[in-house]
Design an enzyme around this catalytic site. Structure first.
Site, mmCIF file in Angstrom:
data_model
loop_
_atom_site.group_PDB
_atom_site.id
_atom_site.type_symbol
_atom_site.label_atom_id
_atom_site.label_comp_id
_atom_site.label_asym_id
_atom_site.label_seq_id
_atom_site.Cartn_x
_atom_site.Cartn_y
_atom_site.Cartn_z
ATOM 1 N N GLU A 1 18.824 -18.217 -18.760
ATOM 2 C CA GLU A 1 18.905 -16.840 -19.256
ATOM 3 C C GLU A 1 17.548 -16.148 -19.224
ATOM 4 O O GLU A 1 16.542 -16.738 -19.593
ATOM 5 C CB GLU A 1 19.428 -16.891 -20.699
ATOM 6 C CG GLU A 1 19.634 -15.546 -21.338
ATOM 7 C CD GLU A 1 19.991 -15.686 -22.825
ATOM 8 O OE1 GLU A 1 21.195 -15.724 -23.139
ATOM 9 O OE2 GLU A 1 19.073 -15.755 -23.654
ATOM 10 N N TYR B 1 19.473 -7.675 -19.438
ATOM 11 C CA TYR B 1 19.886 -9.049 -19.712
ATOM 12 C C TYR B 1 20.438 -9.656 -18.427
ATOM 13 O O TYR B 1 21.247 -9.036 -17.730
ATOM 14 C CB TYR B 1 20.977 -9.091 -20.798
ATOM 15 C CG TYR B 1 21.504 -10.490 -21.006
ATOM 16 C CD1 TYR B 1 20.972 -11.315 -21.999
ATOM 17 C CD2 TYR B 1 22.499 -11.017 -20.178
ATOM 18 C CE1 TYR B 1 21.421 -12.617 -22.164
ATOM 19 C CE2 TYR B 1 22.957 -12.317 -20.338
ATOM 20 C CZ TYR B 1 22.414 -13.117 -21.332
ATOM 21 O OH TYR B 1 22.851 -14.401 -21.489
#
Ligand code: GDP
Ligand code: MN
Length: 380
Positions: free
Chosen positions: A189, A101
């Site tokens: 993101e 992530y």
């Protein structure tokens, strides 16, 4: 404003972040053609503005073009969390070794952007925060300094990234910061950022949120807006430059100034009422804006009364009154309306509304109480 995965990844790619080869399709036949062009296995990915598409069945790996067409047919007829799937992204399938992530967002408490990274990628970061908070590494960014190699190394070490990937990770992190900065994003993101079996890093998913208040600087992004998940009344309000947010109560509010609008909602609540919306018609709104606002408020069947709270400074009360009269002639409202006009040309405004069968009020408290009673069907 949210961008779709394919839009975010196109932006990432322009900044040098590697993404899978692929294109977006609106029909299953198109999806098949793209799969043929790409050759080999492909992923069919629903393009809807919600997370967790994978779990919802909105992401499928197809082994050949025929399967790609079949999956695309299936996914294009789906609704995910209430949103219809209108497009699918057809991407070259990746062979994944590890999912990471990597995101940058605003940390309001620190008044700084913050990098977040985790070796537990692929799952939503909120989930990781709950189950495995130690696996999230955070670092604030000084926007004047940006991201230097040593920042990137700290993050890479923090998530136990094998050393051979540090250089590429640093390049991707710096590029993501540029993306975030250049587009006035509040979130950029990559989840998952993968280490492939080919030992290369690649952004498999992309998500961006753009600060609505900065959109005037990015006309090319405004055009990308997908209004599917917005309330129709909010879409209509945006056309007229009104700041409108639909809520669940039954008292429509028309106010000038965001602060006064908030105060009006608070006071309605204080007297036991429940606002149907937030609406700031802005400073200096003319009759056209006011009538549009009134149409939008009245299009909500929950609305049982309307409160007008206008403090005329730059906004002129007679213009507001004119707008109310225009809208009343058009939409013939059947709900009681309470009006409080103070400030510039208030006298003229009140005179214009004298015959309009409205409930008048002097103070905000008085107006709010009358609106709450009116919504309950009580005479006051
Ligand atoms: P999200 O569920 O909406 O976040 O969609 P993602 O694009 O992040 O995909 C969800 C998951 O599907 C990823 O975390 C991967 O595990 C898997 N996935 C997506 N694309 C591929 C691919 O090309 N190959 C493989 N093997 N898995 C994929
Ligand atoms: Mn994802």
């Amino acid at each position: 404003m949210k961008l779709h995965e394919y839009q975010s990844k196109q932006i990432f790619s322009r900044y040098g972040i590697p993404i899978p080869k692929g294109r977006v399709a609106s029909t299953a036949v198109e999806a098949r053609q793209i799969a043929e062009e790409l050759g080999g296995r492909v992923v069919i990915k629903s393009q809807v503005l919600v997370g967790g598409r994978g779990k919802a069945g909105g992401i499928k790996v197809a082994n050949d073009p025929a399967e790609a067409e079949a999956f695309a047919t299936q996914i294009l007829s789906m609704e995910i969390k209430g949103l219809p799937v209108r497009k699918v992204l057809v991407d070259e399938a990746a062979a994944i070794e590890q999912e990471i992530y990597l995101g940058i967002t605003n940390d309001r408490a620190f008044k700084k952007p913050v990098i977040m990274a985790s070796s537990a990628g692929g799952v939503e970061i909120e989930e990781v925060a709950k189950t495995d908070p130690d696996k999230i590494v955070k670092m604030h960014i000084n926007p004047l300094i940006g991201i230097k190699d040593y920042h990137a190394r700290d993050i890479a070490a923090g998530i136990d990234l094998p050393r051979e990937h540090w250089k590429q990770f640093g390049e991707i992190l710096k590029a993501l910061w540029q993306v975030y900065n250049d587009h006035d994003a509040t979130l950029a993101e990559i989840n998952p950022l993968i280490i492939g079996k080919d030992k290369k890093l690649k952004a498999l998913d992309g998500k961006m949120l753009i600060d609505d208040n900065a959109l005037f600087r990015h006309p090319e992004l405004s055009e990308m807006r997908d209004t599917d998940e917005d309330a129709p009344s909010e879409v209509e309000a945006r056309k007229y430059g009104l700041t409108f947010i639909k809520l669940d109560g039954n008292i429509g509010c028309m106010v000038n100034g965001a602060g006064l609008a908030m105060a009006s909602m608070d006071i309605l609540k204080l007297f036991g009422g429940d606002p149907a919306n937030f609406l700031d018609i802005g400073g200096g709104a003319g009759a056209d804006k006011v009538s549009a606002a009134m149409r939008i408020i009245l299009s909500d069947p929950n609305v049982k009364a309307i409160l007008f709270n206008i403090f005329g400074g730059i906004t002129r009360c007679d213009e507001v009154a004119k707008g109310i009269l225009i809208a009343m002639a058009e939409v013939k409202p059947k709900v009681p309306m309470v009006v409080r006009l103070v400030g510039t040309n208030a006298k003229e405004g009140r005179a214009m509304l004298a015959d309009a069968n409205m409930i008048t009020a002097e103070t905000l408290a008085d107006a709010a109480q009358k609106a709450v009673n009116a919504a309950k069907g009580v005479q006051s």
